[in-house]
Design an enzyme around this catalytic site. Sequence first.
Site, PDB file in Angstrom:
ATOM      1  N   ASP A 103     -52.982  23.076  51.856  1.00 20.75           N
ATOM      2  CA  ASP A 103     -52.310  24.110  52.659  1.00 20.75           C
ATOM      3  C   ASP A 103     -51.961  25.359  51.854  1.00 20.75           C
ATOM      4  O   ASP A 103     -51.746  25.284  50.652  1.00 20.75           O
ATOM      5  CB  ASP A 103     -50.971  23.589  53.201  1.00 20.75           C
ATOM      6  CG  ASP A 103     -51.145  22.443  54.161  1.00 20.75           C
ATOM      7  OD1 ASP A 103     -52.243  22.289  54.698  1.00 20.75           O
ATOM      8  OD2 ASP A 103     -50.153  21.716  54.359  1.00 20.75           O
TER       9      ASP A 103
HETATM   10  N1  URA Z   1     -50.927  17.120  53.102  1.00 20.38           N
HETATM   11  C1  URA Z   1     -50.273  18.215  53.512  1.00 20.38           C
HETATM   12  O1  URA Z   1     -49.386  18.157  54.340  1.00 20.38           O
HETATM   13  N2  URA Z   1     -50.627  19.388  52.981  1.00 20.38           N
HETATM   14  C2  URA Z   1     -51.582  19.515  52.046  1.00 20.38           C
HETATM   15  O2  URA Z   1     -51.859  20.622  51.590  1.00 20.38           O
HETATM   16  C3  URA Z   1     -52.248  18.351  51.631  1.00 20.38           C
HETATM   17  C4  URA Z   1     -51.893  17.158  52.179  1.00 20.38           C
END
Ligand code: URA
Length: 249
Positions: A103
Amino acid sequence: MERLQKILAQAGVASRRKCEDLIKAGRVEVNGEVVSTLGAKVDPAADEIAVNGRPIRLEEKVYLLLHKPKGVIASVTDPKGRKVVTDYLPGVKQRVYPVGRLDYDTEGLLLLTNDGEFSQRLTHPKHEFPKTYHATVKGVPHGSLLDKLAAGVELEDGMTAPAAVEYVDIDPNGKQSLIEITIHEGRNRQVRRMFEAIHYPVVKLRRVRFGFLTLEGVPRTKYRHLTKQEVKELLDMAGRPKQKLGTDT
Ligand code: URA
């Protein structure tokens, strides 16, 4: 000698399936001749391969480990003009793509490569590649809630697979805690959604491990090349049968 569709996919033309379709459609030429059968083998070092009349560029394969800072898109372009991970790869001429997702607000270990096959193997759900995160949450969830996360929680897109979950650090005043979680899936915002499901939303998320790879020696915003041995071991690992994970592992 390698299969034509494999070379095309490795060159980043399209997925292997799509490359097969391009070959069958007569869009691919080898040394000036249309090759429309799938079994054809070519020598990428010597043969001239073209798609739609355009020669393809066979780039040297690169495998990178980036310590992604938060506030950066794990993509190669962003229509909104935000920072993207490739902004942190000075000196890398190849067109590399992230292996899986991380993310915008998550920091930590991100692999990038121009090897489509490698990327596909490491992200295929069947291989269940272990990814470890450090999640900072407000407050201190009870151990029974961590057991629940480990066993699997119901999300909009179904139950999560077994995970390994443990405390790393607990603020004695109970203000926040740092929890390590290893998951074998790669669903969108999975770790954040898992913690939301137990009502302890994540305030900070960091991927600290991908398989056996860690961030050791790679400061935030920096990257390093994987060694040949690491690439080989990752591929071996992706081919291995899954290991059982439970709350006590
Ligand atoms: N899980 C999440 O919530 N975000 C990420 O970036 C990776 C795994």
